[in-house]
Motif scaffolding. Structure first.
Motif, PDB file in Angstrom:
ATOM      1  N   ARG A  27      38.202  42.871  39.947  1.00 39.83           N
ATOM      2  CA  ARG A  27      39.592  43.056  39.616  1.00 39.83           C
ATOM      3  C   ARG A  27      40.492  41.865  40.041  1.00 39.83           C
ATOM      4  N   TRP A  30      39.937  38.795  37.586  1.00 40.90           N
ATOM      5  CA  TRP A  30      40.619  39.131  36.451  1.00 40.90           C
ATOM      6  C   TRP A  30      42.116  38.814  36.471  1.00 40.90           C
ATOM      7  N   LYS A 102      45.120  44.480  36.015  1.00 39.19           N
ATOM      8  CA  LYS A 102      44.472  45.422  36.395  1.00 39.19           C
ATOM      9  C   LYS A 102      45.051  46.107  37.694  1.00 39.19           C
ATOM     10  N   LYS A 104      44.910  48.619  41.201  1.00 38.72           N
ATOM     11  CA  LYS A 104      43.906  49.167  42.023  1.00 38.72           C
ATOM     12  C   LYS A 104      43.761  50.664  42.000  1.00 38.72           C
ATOM     13  N   ASP A 107      43.479  51.700  37.183  1.00 37.43           N
ATOM     14  CA  ASP A 107      42.247  51.254  36.524  1.00 37.43           C
ATOM     15  C   ASP A 107      40.943  52.004  36.842  1.00 37.43           C
ATOM     16  N   LYS A 109      37.366  52.152  38.278  1.00 29.65           N
ATOM     17  CA  LYS A 109      36.676  51.671  39.513  1.00 29.65           C
ATOM     18  C   LYS A 109      35.240  51.133  39.063  1.00 29.65           C
TER      19      LYS A 109
END
Length: 379
Positions: A27, A30, A102, A104, A107, A109
């Motif tokens: 993440r 990203w 994204k 925590k 989104d 996992k």
């Protein structure tokens, strides 16, 4: 063809922490690459390719502030860059949504891992790069002697870990010499016609098991509504209490159970139909989006999972060498008499029995549609 597996994992506490490290790193990369992409576009007017983003990973690891990225497989970070590149291509060429940062909390996992070093050790353990041997359980006959997997993804579903992996295998050609017509409906999931035979697959949403789960969800929703805590420091807005978080997990588990029961039932139905090995399976090309505009029936249509049914039977037909045909939506499968071919223009949805004015035949409306689909000339 590619065959995919979804397998339940049972990691240890140390391995679970490594899973979360990979998820957080994926993440972070990203979100970091989105920022770099914006800066590059503002300065030069050019876009970063997936290769350009992958080249930025090594300097990021060596800057002294991101040493924790070294504990994560480099393939996981590179997969995040490749996925971001695909998202930008979809935005520019297919007019899809612009890639977003994204979250925590919200989104999914998940993380993708190295496919070259992923393999099944035996019937109890599989190997994941940077993580080691992880225990798993499955009913599949997994290929223990191959390492040619693709799209290996580890993800968390509520409180259970899963891994999905696909590998290439040969197609089976076992098709017979008869066609099969399938009419999807709400009263029953599917009415099937082939070789003067009729099969009815009932609507599982009417079963006692589904109704009990829906009642339990309603009970948990009422219970959750009493667990809101009003915070005056937050301008009078309600905040989520710890007890409410527990209720949310209970509701998520029930919804997952509903989804799994429906998916399993569709798998059983489509597998039983394909195992009859017809030469072709013919269905109507349903306008599902248009059907959902009916407010009275939209929930029942959603619960039937028509799109999932079509998707499952389509790939299973492809795996077994069976032709899958979808007739146009304007084909009068329900209004046409399966005996004489007469088209009855005035046919209401409430008319569940088809009465032909020409030949006088009386037949169930859905079975009549299935027979017409079976006789459809697709060549």
């Amino acid at each position: 063809m590619f065959k995919s597996y979804k397998i339940r994992l049972y990691p240890t506490k140390e391995q679970e922490l490594l899973f979360y490290e990979h998820i957080n790193a994926s993440r972070y990369i990203w979100n970091y690459m989105i920022e770099q992409h914006k800066k590059e576009y503002e300065e030069t007017g050019k876009h970063l390719s997936g290769f350009d983003m992958c080249k930025l990973i090594t300097p990021l690891k060596n800057d002294g502030n991101h040493d924790w990225l070294r504990r994560v497989s480099v393939k996981t970070l590179q997969k995040a860059c490749k996925n971001l590149e695909s998202a930008y291509i979809s935005f520019y060429k297919k007019n899809k949504g612009y890639p977003k940062f994204k979250s925590k909390k919200k989104d999914r996992k998940s993380f993708m891992t190295d496919t070259e070093h992923f393999y099944f050790v035996d019937k109890k353990y599989l190997f994941l790069p940077k993580i080691g041997k992880v225990k798993y359980k499955t009913d599949y006959n997994v290929p223990l002697n191959t390492r040619k997997f693709s799209n290996v993804t580890v993800f968390l579903d509520i409180n259970k870990w899963f891994v999905t992996a696909s590998f290439e295998c040969e197609k089976q050609v076992l098709a017979g010499d008869f066609t099969m017509g399938i009419d999807l409906g709400i009263k029953d999931l599917a009415i099937v016609a082939f070789n003067d035979k009729k099969i009815v697959y009932h609507n599982i949403n009417k079963s006692s098991k589904i109704k009990k789960i829906e009642k339990r969800i309603a009970y948990y929703n009422r219970s959750m509504s009493r667990k809101y805590v009003c915070s005056m420091s937050n301008h009078g807005y309600y905040k989520v209490s710890n007890n409410m978080k527990k209720e949310i997990i209970k509701i998520q588990k029930q919804y997952k159970r509903l989804r799994d029961i429906r998916t399993n039932y569709i798998h059983q139905v489509t597998k039983s139909l394909v195992n009859l090995y017809p030469s072709a399976i013919i269905m109507e090309d349903l306008d599902i989006v248009g059907l959902l505009k009916n407010k009275r029936m939209s929930k029942m249509i959603l619960n039937q999972c028509f799109y999932k049914f079509i998707t499952f039977i389509k790939y299973k037909c492809d795996n077994n060498g069976i032709d899958f045909i979808q007739v146009p939506t304007n084909f009068p499968s329900s209004k046409m008499c399966s005996n004489c071919g007469n088209i009855k223009k005035e046919l209401k949805l409430s008319n569940r029995i088809y009465y032909c004015d020409v030949c006088g035949s009386i037949i169930d409306r859905d079975y009549n549609a299935a027979i017409n689909l079976m006789k459809y000339q697709y060549n």
